[in-house]
Each structure stands twice: as structure tokens, then as C-alpha cells.
Design an enzyme around this catalytic site. Structure first.
Site, short mmCIF file in Angstrom:
data_model
loop_
_atom_site.label_atom_id
_atom_site.label_comp_id
_atom_site.label_asym_id
_atom_site.label_seq_id
_atom_site.Cartn_x
_atom_site.Cartn_y
_atom_site.Cartn_z
CG LEU A 90 -1.93 -1.08 1.28
CD1 LEU A 90 -2.87 -1.05 2.51
CD2 LEU A 90 -2.94 -0.98 0.05
CG ASN A 97 -8.23 -0.43 -3.38
OD1 ASN A 97 -7.25 -0.67 -2.83
ND2 ASN A 97 -8.95 -1.73 -3.72
CB CYS A 108 -4.09 -5.19 1.48
SG CYS A 108 -2.33 -5.02 1.01
CE LYS A 128 -9.10 -6.60 -5.17
NZ LYS A 128 -8.01 -5.71 -5.69
CB THR A 135 -2.72 -11.28 -4.31
OG1 THR A 135 -2.67 -10.48 -3.09
CG2 THR A 135 -2.62 -10.33 -5.30
N GLY A 141 -5.76 -6.80 -14.36
CA GLY A 141 -4.48 -6.47 -13.26
C GLY A 141 -3.12 -6.91 -13.73
C1 LIG Z 1 1.81 -5.06 -7.80
C2 LIG Z 1 0.42 -5.25 -7.29
C3 LIG Z 1 -0.33 -4.19 -6.30
C4 LIG Z 1 -1.75 -4.40 -5.99
N1 LIG Z 1 -2.10 -3.45 -5.11
C5 LIG Z 1 -3.21 -3.80 -4.88
C6 LIG Z 1 -4.06 -2.59 -3.81
O1 LIG Z 1 -3.42 -1.60 -3.68
N2 LIG Z 1 -5.34 -2.63 -3.78
C7 LIG Z 1 -6.07 -3.70 -3.97
O2 LIG Z 1 -7.27 -3.91 -3.54
N3 LIG Z 1 -5.40 -4.88 -4.73
C8 LIG Z 1 -4.14 -4.64 -5.32
N4 LIG Z 1 -3.62 -5.61 -6.02
C9 LIG Z 1 -4.51 -6.78 -6.44
C10 LIG Z 1 -5.12 -6.65 -7.83
O3 LIG Z 1 -5.86 -5.48 -7.71
C11 LIG Z 1 -5.92 -7.91 -8.00
O4 LIG Z 1 -6.94 -8.10 -7.09
C12 LIG Z 1 -5.00 -9.04 -8.06
O5 LIG Z 1 -3.94 -8.79 -8.90
C13 LIG Z 1 -5.60 -10.19 -9.06
O6 LIG Z 1 -5.87 -9.92 -10.25
P1 LIG Z 1 -4.78 -10.31 -11.58
O7 LIG Z 1 -4.28 -11.41 -11.34
O8 LIG Z 1 -5.30 -9.65 -12.87
O9 LIG Z 1 -3.51 -9.26 -11.23
C14 LIG Z 1 -2.46 -5.43 -6.39
C15 LIG Z 1 -1.91 -6.54 -7.45
C16 LIG Z 1 -0.44 -6.20 -7.70
C17 LIG Z 1 -0.07 -7.41 -8.65
#
Ligand SMILES: Cc1cc2nc3c(=O)[nH]c(=O)nc-3n(C[C@H](O)[C@H](O)[C@H](O)COP(=O)(O)O)c2cc1C
Ligand SMILES: Cc1cc2nc3c(=O)[nH]c(=O)nc-3n(C[C@H](O)[C@H](O)[C@H](O)COP(=O)(O)OP(=O)(O)OC[C@H]3O[C@@H](n4cnc5c(N)ncnc54)[C@H](O)[C@@H]3O)c2cc1C
Ligand SMILES: Cc1cc2nc3c(=O)[nH]c(=O)nc-3n(C[C@H](O)[C@H](O)[C@H](O)COP(=O)(O)OP(=O)(O)OC[C@H]3O[C@@H](n4cnc5c(N)ncnc54)[C@H](O)[C@@H]3O)c2cc1C
Ligand SMILES: Cc1cc2nc3c(=O)[nH]c(=O)nc-3n(C[C@H](O)[C@H](O)[C@H](O)COP(=O)(O)O)c2cc1C
Ligand code: FES
Ligand code: FES
Lengths: 306, 255, 306, 255
Positions: A73, A99, A130, A165, A193, A265
Site C-alpha cells: 500500500l 481503492n 490486502c 473487495k 491476491t 490486473g
Molecule cells: C503489484 C500489485 C499491487 C496491488 N495493489 C493492490 C491494491 O493496492 N489494492 C487492491 O485492492 N488490490 C491490489 N492488488 C490486487 C489486484 O488488484 C488484483 O486483485 C489481483 O492482482 C488479481 O488480479 P490479476 O491476477 O489480474 O492481477 C495488487 C496487485 C498487484 C500485482
């Protein structure tokens, strides 16, 4: 002409393709590659009341068909956002969604109140999932009572569209989605994640400074699809799906499983124009299938399998 | 400069050693303008299991022929697949990325220090500075004689000093012990190499009030500022190496 | 010479590389490719009291760096096993471990009693984590009370080494590992597959006949490693790690994270000699690092990070 | 027959249409003995994202030259990477797998029916039967004229009858409507093709008491009996297509 409009309550998105938080910056970072105003929405970086430095380097590890991150974050806080970022990004002709993050319920509440005052932000995404912060985050998202408390508190102060979320690191995702619905949120988004880890066998130590981090990318797509399907069967509020979407085919899998919209993402790190390519691909699929409205295929599998 | 994704055609792949090669790439569109120190993100998609792009420095640029080159060291599966590319193959890149080395401000000797694959950006930088009328010297460190590469290329730009860890060619030891760094008044050092080398060079520069820029090779996921994975701790807090760097003045770094 | 011997209680394995249940048949299927007696052990196919036909076709879907399966414990039952399979495989010079399954606690208990009588089976792996059966399986493995009940009941009748195999589809894997330890099992193995799903966008239906299935392969390795690390920190009984191990490097990551042994699963479908190649690779790594005993690196990360 | 993993060298890749090709492969060890109907598991490791091996039938075998060939239809990423192989490339295979077609027991006409890529195993089978002194005929179904392939090759083994869905060559319609199936007394049919075709052929054989073997193309993970993913429902219960098949007598199948 295919209708791509989808709704969260009375908030209409021009199409169901959004960027995912933490993977698109604030939007301007992508304008070299495509016109972000073409998207249904932009979910900006995880934001907190106070500025945060995030976790120490190293923060990422490549894994088979995915990656771990431990960003934690990092952001400049709501004051900076309001003063320097909001004016610029509110000019985009698309929905900007913030977010929202915090360590305590009070943090979440004060931040939501602040954002409630920003005219051009029609919705927030409450991030109770998170995995990369010591306090708050996933702790709220993996305990039903805490989840209920924070959603209730935010719902009391936040008057626009509230998206919550969810974390996939739970035994029963449906229980959490039900709480989201019961507490009056407008939509549920998933998945954040999966908690994972990587080890460097040469150095004989963990790759990430935080030992564990969040797994994203195509590796997690089967889990994400399963959870979207389970949740979409169980709740009436619209579901926003994400997790490993790399192309239009993946996105369509999510629509069929019950997602009213998708977030793009990790793929954007590799193909910066992926969100718009996916949007084009979805439109093409629908016209080839002779489907005139995306809403016809949303949750198609749920209607089909009883 | 607008960043974009391009499919580049491999013009040649010059094998230097069993783990180093130089790839020359051309575009059918006009290439963007590159500044020394910048890098590109390469898709190693012939390598199953490689998920993210790989950051690679711009090693040399030939504006007239609309080509540029990369110096590759094989470390793992991604770079191995680059090493195997043949003329006519295509390589998908995202470019240009990152900031650039700044121009020297003071008069005096300018030394470009490189170690291993870190020598990559220094050819382009050297040519650029020479073009601007600066006289430069190279100080290049390698493990041993058999790993010394590209001396002729660098010699055509500036005088080349060598160190090897075993003394099999050049002076024995690490770059920071080389006599050239003691003999004359040095005003500016540019450095790219393994972390311990850059730390040693930075210490030396701090002690001797030499202006010093280093180019970092932090792990990157995106390369253009959206993932926040590549950060380095600076006087301004955590900043992204891929957008605020890869080049940093050591004054900014909290090393 | 590197020592590769590891122990579960007083049961000594000649090396820490085992095959995973459901991915190696009973052993003879692999003898074309290598001498299975070289392995530390063979965990045979999930076995039940009665014969089972398993789920309908299609039972598998390829996913990014992994696969989903929905086999559903197809096996010929314990009578057939005892009569036709046991005599053959008990000739292998390695530990044969039976993966024990059931729909009810009684099923588990009677099967364990039966196997207790088989001289050449020194251990069972209690599978409370199969995601592909309607009754039993993961239902036991995702509820702490049910897990406790079934482990306690089996422990009461099974006198040799009891390994309990956990499901990763839970909020807190450590809670389950603690129950395993408290109920007197000798070892805990993890992870079984993650619950996932795949959709065929052309046919607009799920790929698997059962809609959801179990995700295995390198995609899940980061999750598996994280759970092994968490569990190894929390319990004193030996941990057997698995999930996405493709090569010796992966296996070593598990040892460093705290696994006393590893099981090799999905990779065997692609490289039938993977188990023995991994064994050789582990030995090579240890001698290159100058480590004379595998036990020195088991849990190395746990000692390192406090 | 002992199963093993081999690295085969591509001798040639004959492009037939934009989605069909024939790969000829050689081994530097003596190839195992193949029986008609058997298949191999191919590693499409030039295709990022392809995780499992891909089952491919043995199309033709040349014992003297220690080569065999595969007929490939591009369906997705794995087969696409096979289509792109060039002479000199290597292909990792697991072979030989599966059972085999059985020999005809009764006298009378023998017809080998294939559709699309399902014609692949029938060349090897036809040659084998011809060698054993049986006279065979082919009935091959395609979508339209432009998709008809390899007629010369099959004609050298037995008379070839064609159907196309649009009638652009051969008889119009599905294979089961072809006149050759009505004109003479048929004792045995071997069939490989899309599921609906095999079902229709099986129905016809049941009705006319013709012995019939079909070769199934079930989804496979391992190909040698350890994953239990490829099952088909038979009179003996669920059995693995990769070990008990891919060839089944329709009497056994619960279709
Ligand atoms: C580098 C990185 C930073 C992320 N930061 C946040 C965040 O600040 N807040 C959030 O809700 N999800 C965050 N996520 C999660 C993504 O929004 C998403 O839920 C997750 O990566 C799954 O989707 P994807 O496989 O398409 O990346 C982050 C993901 C990555 C890879
Ligand atoms: C701005 C920048 C410029 C670069 N310029 C060049 C260049 O011009 N030529 C060149 O050959 N390389 C360059 N690199 C390094 C290059 O990106 C890595 O070597 C490459 O990503 C490794 O990929 P791989 O798939 O071959 O190895 P992997 O299989 O990913 O990794 C193999 C091993 O190398 C380690 N590793 C991977 N990347 C890095 C890294 N960035 N720093 C330290 N260790 C790492 C891994 O931890 C692992 O142990 C540069 C890196 C950056 C950030
Ligand atoms: C015993 C056996 C023998 C075979 N012989 C041949 C042969 O000689 N030549 C040949 O070209 N192909 C043959 N096949 C089919 C071949 O294995 C598949 O076409 C191939 O695995 C597809 O891989 P892909 O990566 O190209 O497609 P993918 O990207 O994996 O899939 C593309 C699409 O095809 C579908 N698909 C994939 N495999 C199959 C299948 N087995 N059945 C039905 N649909 C499928 C997928 O569901 C998907 O919709 C055989 C299959 C079996 C089981
Ligand atoms: C086809 C298949 C069948 C399986 N059957 C069983 C089983 O019967 N019992 C069991 O405990 N685990 C079973 N598993 C799970 C594996 O033993 C293992 O826990 C899982 O696949 C993760 O390891 P891997 O990624 O190395 O495959 C099965 C896995 C696969 C892929
Ligand atoms: S690599 Fe993504 S922000 Fe620098
Ligand atoms: S494909 Fe694995 S058993 Fe047949």
C-alpha cells in the site's frame, strides 16, 4: 451494435472492463498506450489516510504463470491525492473508483468520508483483503465479524456506490459475500491476491523482504473463476470478477461464471494496452456469437446448471 | 517521449562468450529517440515459464540505420532464450523506459566504471559524451581474462582500463582499487555493475567528493511505473527505479 | 556422501522424495521409466472401502502452469487392493503409504483398521482434503471439529505412522495442523489441490463434468510453500510438503521452508522420471553447497527468520 | 513394449493446408515397435502456456529409416507450435502409448472410416492390414473440397471414397450416408473422427451387425495410466482411454 453497458445499482458503466487497483497507477501512466477513457472504469491504487512508504525492497518475485508482490500500500495519502491527482484524473471520461484501505475501522471510515465529498468519484472499493500489511487489510477480510463491522461503519458514512473487495484466503468465500450484501454494499469484487511465498535456493532465503506476498496472474485464474461462480450464485448484488485475466477469452469465462464486470490486473505490466484489447475482444466475441447485449451472457452458466 | 510496444527484427546476434552476446535489432517504424541510461522491457516469449518482461539496457544506438543493440548476459531462462535468437527472429519490446545519465557539470576527468553485464549502458553513454566533446575513460572490471569482452568497441570511444579479480589481465582486484582512480583528479564517475561494486564506488566518491551516478538493476515487474515493485530508498523516500531511475545520483540514495 | 535419510517418528525414509497420491498409480506404472525402489516412498492412489467409479468425463482441464482434475477417487476398493495390488507392490524396496478416503468417519476407521493389518504398509495418509467428492473429503478438511473427530477416530485404531493430508482451501492452515498434532498423528502433509474451475467459452459451459475441480501444478507452488512454512513454524511433527514441485530447485525450496520430505505430483504426468531426477538434483545441490546431511537444510528459513 | 521418453529430430514438416501438416521424425536410437492405433505424447515446449503433453497418433512408420510421422491439425496453441517446427528442430515425445486396432476376424469388406484429423491413424493401419494380405477401402469425410488432404497417400493403400458436407467433392453429406456402406457386405469397420461421426458409425454398425472399432480422442493429462482423467464408460465400468484404448470395440462402449 452490441450493448456493453452494465450497471451497479443505478450507476451505469459504459462497458464492463475496468483496471484493477495497484496495477494501473492512477490512469495517466497508461495514456501512452491507449485512451483510458474508453474503459468502463479505473480503480486507482490502494489509498490510505496518511502517506505510506510500503514494504522494503525486494517486493516481487516471478512465479510460474504469475508473480508475488509485497508492495504494502505505498501511496502518498488522501491529501496528496485530493490536491494533485484527483484534479487530473477526474478529467477522464470514465468512472474513477478509489481503492480504500486502513489499519483500523476509523481509518476506513474517515477515508470514505473524505472521498464521499469528491464529486467525480462515483464509487469506492473497500479493500479488506490486502495481504501485505501488518495491520488491517486481510485481517478484516478473513474474519466475518470484522468484515461486518468495517463494512457497516463505512456504509453509514459513504453514500455513493460501495464495492467491497474480498480476499480469496478463506474457507468459504460465500459467507463473506453474504455479509457484504447484508450490510448494504452495492457490489462485491473478487479476488484479491492469494497469500504465497518464494524462496531463493542460492541465497537460502525468502525472495520477498516480507517473506510472504500476494500471488496474482493467470496461475490464480481457476481459483478466481470458482469463487466468482460461487458468489454470483449466492448473492443478488453485482459481482466484479478478477484474477489472472490475460485476454478476452479469460474475461468471457468470468462473465459466463457470473461477473457483471471484470478488472484487469497483472497482465497490464506485460501488455500495457491489455485492458483495451480485452474490451475489443469481448465485443468481437459477442458479435460473433450473435449476442446483442453483454448482460445476456452474464451468469449464463448459473442459469444453465441448476 | 512516448512509450510504446514494438516488434523488432533481429538483424544479428553476435555471440561473444558462452554467456554473453550482442543482439542488434531493427524496427520497420522509426525508432523512438533513446537517451543513454535508458532501458527497454523485453518479452522472452520463447521461454516457457517466463511470465514477466525482462529489463535490458540500451547498449548502442544507430540512428541512421534505425537499429539499436543489447548486450545480454545469460542468467536464467529469459536471458537464455534471448541468447538463442537468430537473425530474422522477432523480439517484442516496450521502449524507451527510464531516465538517463545527466551530463557532466564540472571539468576534470570523467570515468565510466562498469562490471560484468553492467558495462552495457556505458557504450552508448560513452559515445554520447564523446559526441558532446567530453573526453572519457573506461574502467571495466571482470572476473578473469576469459570473461573480458568488447574491449575493442569501448577502446574506440575512450581509453580502457581493466581489472580482473585474479589479475589475469589488467590490474588485479576490484575496480575501486585501480590506479587510475588515484592518479588524477576525477570530477565525475558513472557506474553500472553488481551491487557490491556500485556500493564501493559510491563510498569512494563520497570520500573524494566526486559526483557519481549509478544505474541500478532492481527487480522489475512492469518497467513503467505502475507496479511499485522496483523501489529504492532515497532522500525523497521510496521511489521507482524504473521511472525515477535506473540512474541515480548517489547523493539521493540512502546507501 | 550426503545423508538423505529423514524420519517420521521412528520410521526412517531412505530419502525425502515420495510420489504424491493420485499421480503415480501404484508404482508399477512408473517402472518403465525408473526403479521406483530408489524413492523414499510411494503414496498410492486414494483408496476407499468400496470400489468407486469416480466422476463422469470430462475430468480434467489444462490451466496456466497447472491443471484441474475431478477424478473423484476412482479406485477398486480395499478388497481388490489387498488381493491384487498389495502383493505386487509390497515387493518394492521402499515405503508404501496408502492414501485413505471415506465418506463417513466409519469409512475412514474401517479402512484404516484393514490397512493396519497389512504388514508391508508402514503408514497411511489420511486424506481429509479431496475436493472432488460430494461427501467426506474436503468437508472434513475444512472444518476443525470434523477434522478432529476423524483424526481421533482413526488414531484410536491405526497403530503405525499416521500422516494427515490437509486442504489448502482454508482461512488458517495452522489451526488444522495443530489439530493434527494434538490428536497424536505422526506427520502432516500438505497441500492437496486448490478448488478451481474452468469454462469453455465456445461451448459456453464448464469444462469439468463436476464444474469445479482440484488445481495442481506449478501454479499453486507459491501457496503450497507459504503453507508449509506456516505449518512447519507452528508444529513439531514432521511436515511433508507438496504442490507444484517440478524440479530439484522447487523441492529444495520446500526443504528450506520446513518440509522434512516432499511428494512429487503433477509433474510426473509430463516427465515420468521426474521423481528420480528430483532426487538426484537434491543430492547434487547438497554436495555443491557442501551440506552433508539433508536434515541441516530442513527448516533452515525458520531458524534464520525469527 | 517399454515406454520411454525420446528426443526426436524433425526430418521434414510438410505443410498440407493452413492448418494441417505432416511431421516426419527420426531418432538416433532404435525406435520402439509401433502398432497401428497407438499414439505418443508430445511436449509442445515452444508454446508458452502449454503445460501438459499433447496426444498425437502414429500416422505412418518407416522401420527401415527409423522414422515415423504425425499428421497435425492446428487446434490451439500446442498444435500451432508443432505446425511451426522446422527440419532440424527437436521434439520430445513419450512413446509408444495405448493399445492397437485388432486384426479383422471375418471375411468380407473392410472399411476404414476417418474424418478430419481422425484419418491420422488409418494410414498406418491400412498399410499394416494390406501387408497382412487384407484388402481395405477408405471412406474419408471432410467439410469441403479445400479441406481434403492426403488422398494420394491413402489411395496407394486402398480405394478411397470421399464425402464432403457441401458435396464439393465426393458424395455429399456425412460418411454414414455414403453409398459404399450400402452396396456391399461389410464385415469390419475401423473408425476415427469427431465424436458425432463415431457415434453415427457405431449406430450403423450395431444396426447391421458389423464389427466396429473406434479410436477415441479423450482429453488426457498423462497418457500412460496414472492420472485417471481420460476415462470412458464401458461395460467394464470406467476405464482409461490411454491404456485400455484409444481403440475400443463398440460392443464395450456404453454409447
Ligand atoms: C503489484 C500489485 C499491487 C496491488 N495493489 C493492490 C491494491 O493496492 N489494492 C487492491 O485492492 N488490490 C491490489 N492488488 C490486487 C489486484 O488488484 C488484483 O486483485 C489481483 O492482482 C488479481 O488480479 P490479476 O491476477 O489480474 O492481477 C495488487 C496487485 C498487484 C500485482
Ligand atoms: C534497468 C535494468 C537494466 C538491465 N540491463 C541489462 C542488460 O543490458 N543486459 C543484461 O544481460 N541484463 C540486464 N539487466 C538484468 C536482467 O534484467 C536480468 O538478468 C534478467 O531479468 C534475468 O532474467 P532471466 O529470466 O534470465 O533470469 P531468471 O531466471 O529470472 O533469474 C535467474 C537468477 O537471476 C536473478 N536475477 C534476475 N533478475 C535480476 C536482477 N535484475 N538483478 C539481480 N538478480 C537478478 C534471479 O533472482 C535468479 O536468481 C538489467 C536489469 C535492469 C533492472
Ligand atoms: C489418442 C489421441 C490421438 C490424437 N491424435 C491426433 C493426431 O494424430 N493429430 C492431431 O492433430 N490431433 C490428434 N489428437 C488431438 C490432439 O491431441 C489435440 O488436438 C491437441 O491436444 C490440442 O492441443 P492444442 O494445444 O493445440 O489445443 P488447446 O489450446 O489445448 O485446445 C484448443 C481447443 O481444442 C479442444 N481440444 C483439445 N484437445 C482436444 C481433444 N483431445 N478432443 C477434443 N477437443 C480438444 C480444447 O478444449 C480447446 O477448445 C489426438 C488426441 C488423442 C487423445
Ligand atoms: C489427477 C490427480 C489425482 C489426485 N488424486 C489424489 C488422491 O487420490 N488423494 C490425494 O490425497 N491427493 C490426490 N491428488 C492431489 C495430489 O496428491 C497433490 O496433493 C496435488 O496434486 C498437489 O501436488 P502437485 O502440484 O505436485 O500435483 C491428486 C492430484 C491429481 C492431479
Ligand atoms: S517496475 Fe513496476 S513500477 Fe517499476
Ligand atoms: S491420460 Fe492419464 S490415465 Fe489416461
Amino acid at each position: 451494435m452490441v450493448n456493453l453497458k452494465v450497471n451497479i445499482g443505478d450507476l451505469c458503466f459504459k462497458n464492463p472492463v475496468l483496471t484493477a487497483s495497484g496495477t494501473c497507477g492512477y490512469g495517466p501512466e497508461l495514456t501512452d498506450f491507449f485512451d483510458v477513457s474508453r474503459l468502463g472504469g479505473i480503480v486507482v491504487k490502494g489509498t490510505t489516510i496518511e502517506p505510506r512508504e510500503g514494504n522494503a525492497y525486494p517486493r516481487m518475485a516471478e512465479t510460474p504463470a504469475g508473480m508475488l508482490n509485497a508492495v504494502g500500500l505505498q501511496n502518498k495519502g488522501i491529501d496528496y491525492f485530493e490536491k494533485h491527482i484527483y484534479p487530473e484524473i477526474s478529467l477522464f471520461d470514465t468512472h474513477i473508483i478509489v481503492n480504500v484501505n486502513g489499519s483500523t475501522i476509523d481509518d476506513y471510515v474517515s477515508l470514505s468520508e473524505r472521498i464521499n465529498r469528491l464529486d467525480k468519484i462515483p464509487a469506492i472499493e473497500l479493500n479488506i483483503s490486502c495481504p501485505n500489511v501488518k495491520r488491517g487489510g486481510m485481517i478484516f477480510g478473513t474474519n466475518l465479524d470484522s468484515a461486518r463491522d468495517v463494512i457497516r461503519a463505512v456504509r453509514a458514512v459513504y453514500k455513493k456506490k460501495l464495492i467491497v473487495k474480498l480476499s480469496p484466503n478463506v474457507t468459504n468465500i460465500v459467507d463473506f459475500a453474504r455479509v457484504v450484501e447484508e450490510e448494504g454494499a452495492d457490489s462485491v469484487s473478487l479476488i484479491n491476491t492469494l497469500l504465497g511465498m518464494a524462496v531463493d535456493v542460492n541465497k537460502m532465503k525468502p525472495v520477498l523482504s516480507t517473506v510472504t506476498g500476494g500471488l496474482s496472474g493467470p496461475a490464480i485464474k481457476p481459483v478466481a473463476l470458482r469463487m466468482v461462480w460461487q458468489v454470483a450464485k449466492a448473492v443478488k448484488i453485482p459481482v466484479i470478477g478478477m484474477g489472472g485475466i490475460m485476454n478476452a477469452t479469460d474475461a468471457i469465462e468470468f462473465f459466463l461464471a457470473g461477473a457483471s464486470a471484470v478488472q484487469i490486473g497483472t497482465v497490464t505490466f506485460i501488455e500495457p494496452d491489455a485492458p483495451v484489447k480485452i474490451l475489443e475482444g469481448v465485443e468481437k466475441y459477442l458479435s460473433e456469437k450473435g449476442v446483442s447485449d453483454i448482460n445476456e451472457i452474464i451468469g449464463y452458466l448459473i442459469k444453465q446448471i441448476k | 517521449m512516448t512509450k510504446r510496444v514494438d516488434n523488432l527484427k533481429v538483424v544479428s546476434n553476435k555471440i561473444l562468450t558462452e554467456d554473453f552476446c550482442v543482439l542488434k535489432l531493427e524496427s520497420d517504424q522509426k525508432l523512438p529517440e533513446f537517451r543513454p541510461g535508458q532501458f527497454v522491457q523485453v518479452k522472452a516469449d520463447r521461454s516457457p515459464g517466463t511470465f514477466l518482461r525482462r529489463p535490458i539496457s540500451v547498449h548502442d544506438v544507430d540512428i541512421e540505420n534505425n537499429t539499436y543493440s543489447m548486450l545480454i548476459q545469460v542468467l536464467g531462462k529469459g536471458t537464455e532464450s534471448l541468447y538463442k535468437l537468430k537473425p530474422g527472429d522477432y523480439l517484442n519490446v516496450l521502449h524507451p523506459l527510464g531516465n538517463a545519465f545527466s551530463e557532466p557539470v564540472m571539468n576534470g576527468k570523467i570515468v565510466l566504471i562498469g562490471g560484468g553485464t553492467g558495462i552495457a549502458p556505458l557504450l552508448f553513454l560513452g559515445k554520447y559524451l564523446k559526441n558532446k566533446g567530453f573526453e572519457i575513460e573506461y574502467l571495466l572490471g571482470f572476473r578473469n581474462k576469459s570473461r573480458v569482452i568488447l574491449v575493442d568497441e569501448y577502446s574506440s570511444v575512450g581509453k580502457v582500463h581493466l581489472t580482473t579479480e585474479d589479475g589475469s589481465i589488467g590490474e588485479k582486484g576490484f575496480v575501486t582499487h585501480h590506479s587510475v582512480l588515484k592518479s588524477q583528479k576525477i570530477s565525475m564517475i558513472y557506474c553500472c555493475g553488481p551491487d557490491p561494486m556500485m556500493h564501493a564506488v559510491a563510498d569512494l566518491c563520497r570520500k573524494n567528493s566526486i559526483i557519481c551516478e549509478v544505474s541500478l538493476e532492481n527487480l522489475m515487474a512492469c518497467g513503467f511505473g505502475i507496479c511499485l515493485c522496483c523501489i529504492v530508498d532515497t532522500t525523497r523516500g521510496n521511489v521507482c527505479t524504473c521511472t525515477e531511475g535506473p540512474v541515480f545520483n548517489i547523493k539521493e540514495l540512502k546507501w
